[in-house]
Design a protein around this motif. Structure first.
Motif, PDB file in Angstrom:
ATOM      1  N   ASP B  34      31.046   5.729 -35.716  1.00 49.25           N
ATOM      2  CA  ASP B  34      32.366   6.272 -35.336  1.00 49.25           C
ATOM      3  C   ASP B  34      32.473   6.056 -33.828  1.00 49.25           C
ATOM      4  N   TYR B  35      31.902   5.461 -33.006  1.00 47.63           N
ATOM      5  CA  TYR B  35      32.337   5.206 -31.809  1.00 47.63           C
ATOM      6  C   TYR B  35      32.616   3.551 -31.871  1.00 47.63           C
ATOM      7  N   HIS B  37      33.462   1.842 -34.431  1.00 43.17           N
ATOM      8  CA  HIS B  37      34.881   2.141 -35.022  1.00 43.17           C
ATOM      9  C   HIS B  37      35.892   2.354 -34.423  1.00 43.17           C
ATOM     10  N   THR B  38      36.143   3.518 -33.069  1.00 34.95           N
ATOM     11  CA  THR B  38      37.011   3.842 -32.511  1.00 34.95           C
ATOM     12  C   THR B  38      37.153   3.042 -31.568  1.00 34.95           C
ATOM     13  N   ARG B  42      40.581   0.564 -31.285  1.00 31.61           N
ATOM     14  CA  ARG B  42      40.469   0.438 -29.477  1.00 31.61           C
ATOM     15  C   ARG B  42      41.753  -0.779 -28.301  1.00 31.61           C
TER      16      ARG B  42
END
Lengths: 257, 189
Positions: B34-35, B37-38, B42
């Motif tokens: 998830d990190y 992906h984020t 960004r």
């Protein structure tokens, strides 16, 4: 925000309050979308297990391209020589032959994937897709078979079938994916990529929302392939799928080994 | 059809079956997907491409897992891969930007849709502002002000002196403020 976490940190100006608020909102992680985690895990497991396949394919394609160029130039030169010797007034066919059959270029992987999918969907061309899958667009005429041409590698054929299934799954074309997996199971029941096929089978069941079947298939997979690289993806898919209500007719039969 | 896949993090075992000192890629994937992906979002990777980009990052991680220094921040290390992968995807996305769908889907008529729309607009504003920063400044800003990584870790991960990292952070904060103001003045959504 202050950078005071470090004792020797220089004095820094904080962000304006409204911009700091934007940052605070953005701090929350954006989870991978529905289904993407299992798909990515499966792809990572596959790529990690075959780290050099793409480069091997590229090298093969380049070699095949050079062989084709040399062959065509040789054939053209031979034909031209024959024409001159017979005092034929027609234009020599050298240039025509070369132009009509351009040398294959190094493949674009994305285009190659499309070519596999489309070609594999056509049962007539299944025989020809494996030797040079990245250079066989659907519209192109099939290369003439020479007496010395070799039979296509079954591994490449297997891979093409599974790639068809994988591409179909990423596009939510479940029936197409199931057909490709079934075709692989029929043609290569104990093939080199049978393990990968079974893992895709579980992921497909999970993506279709067929939780019970997915878990059964996953348990069977785990029994047969206890140390498989695909196990993480298989478990992740089967353990987390929610049984769909009215998910449609089950057309994919669980495969046994 | 309900195709929700809830992550089953505990079941992800090492991809190569190894345990011990070597980085456990499956565990990293389970905990940090998830990190990554984020981060990729960004860093300007379009949602249509972000799944492929996550895959590429973790393949890079898998191939470099022996080079990971466990004394350093894992997220800063992952961010380094994300930056490189994102730059490849941004190049193609920029060429297609005119025809691409928006970064965030417009909200529909559900209750709370207005708030969601506003939230999406704010996030879009910040991401566009970040996108306008110089890469080396944006990296420090994101790692420190968004991910909360300590400056010494950031400096080590980026292989720059600590003072340089602080200097970049200071400049990045000035730049982001200017960029947000400019976008707000231009009616950015």
């Amino acid at each position: 925000m202050s950078a005071s976490t470090h004792p020797n940190a220089p004095e820094l100006q904080d962000l304006p309050v409204d911009i700091q608020r934007l940052f605070d909102e953005e701090k929350a992680l954006v989870p991978l979308p529905d289904g993407a985690r299992a798909r990515v895990a499966a792809r990572i497991a596959e790529t990690a297990s075959l780290p050099t396949w793409s480069s091997q394919a590229l090298r093969f394609a380049r070699r095949a391209g050079w062989v084709a160029v040399v062959f065509l130039l040789g054939a053209g030169a031979g034909a031209g020589f024959e024409h001159r010797r017979n005092a034929d007034r027609e234009a020599p066919p050298v240039a025509t032959a070369v132009q009509a059959t351009p040398a294959p270029r190094a493949p674009n992987p994305r285009v190659a994937q499309e070519a596999w999918r489309e070609t594999a969907a056509d049962p007539v061309s299944n025989d020809t897709l494996a030797t040079t899958p990245t250079m066989t667009p659907r519209a192109a005429a099939p290369p003439p078979k020479s007496p010395t041409s070799r039979a296509p590698s079954s591994l490449a054929e297997e891979r093409a079938e599974l790639e068809t299934a994988r591409v179909a799954m990423t596009r939510a074309r479940w029936d197409e994916a199931a057909a490709a997996l079934d075709r692989h199971a029929r043609l290569f029941p104990s093939g080199q990529l049978a393990e990968e096929r079974e893992s895709l089978h579980v992921v497909l069941l999970a993506q279709r929302g067929q939780g019970t079947l997915a878990r059964e298939a996953a348990a069977r997979f785990e029994r047969v392939y206890a140390t498989s690289l695909f196990l993480p993806a298989v478990r992740a898919a089967a353990d987390s799928v929610t049984e769909a209500s009215g998910a449609g007719q089950v057309t994919l039969e669980p495969k046994g080994r | 059809m309900n195709r929700t896949i809830v992550p089953c993090l505990e079941s992800l075992s090492p991809l190569d079956g190894s345990r011990g000192a070597e980085l456990d890629v499956a565990k990293v994937f389970a905990e940090e997907a998830d990190y990554v992906h984020t981060c990729l979002r960004r860093l300007g990777v379009h949602p249509n491409n972000v799944e492929d980009a996550v895959h590429d990052v973790f393949i890079a991680v898998h191939r470099h897992k022996r080079t990971y220094d466990p004394t350093r921040s894992l997220r800063a290390w992952l961010y380094g891969f994300s930056v490189r992968v994102a730059s490849n995807y941004r190049r193609t996305t920029r060429r297609r930007r005119e025809t691409d769908p928006p970064l965030f889907e417009p909200a529909d008529g559900r209750p709370g849709a207005d708030a969601e729309l506003e939230s999406n607009a704010r996030r879009s504003l910040l991401l566009r502002a970040l996108d306008s920063l110089k890469d080396e400044r944006r990296d420090v800003l994101v790692l420190h002000d968004l991910d909360g990584i300590a400056m010494p870790d950031i400096a080590r991960s980026l292989a720059v002196p600590l003072n340089t990292a602080y200097s970049r952070l200071r400049l990045a904060r000035e730049d982001i403020s200017t960029a947000v103001r400019r976008l707000q003045a231009g009616g950015a959504s």
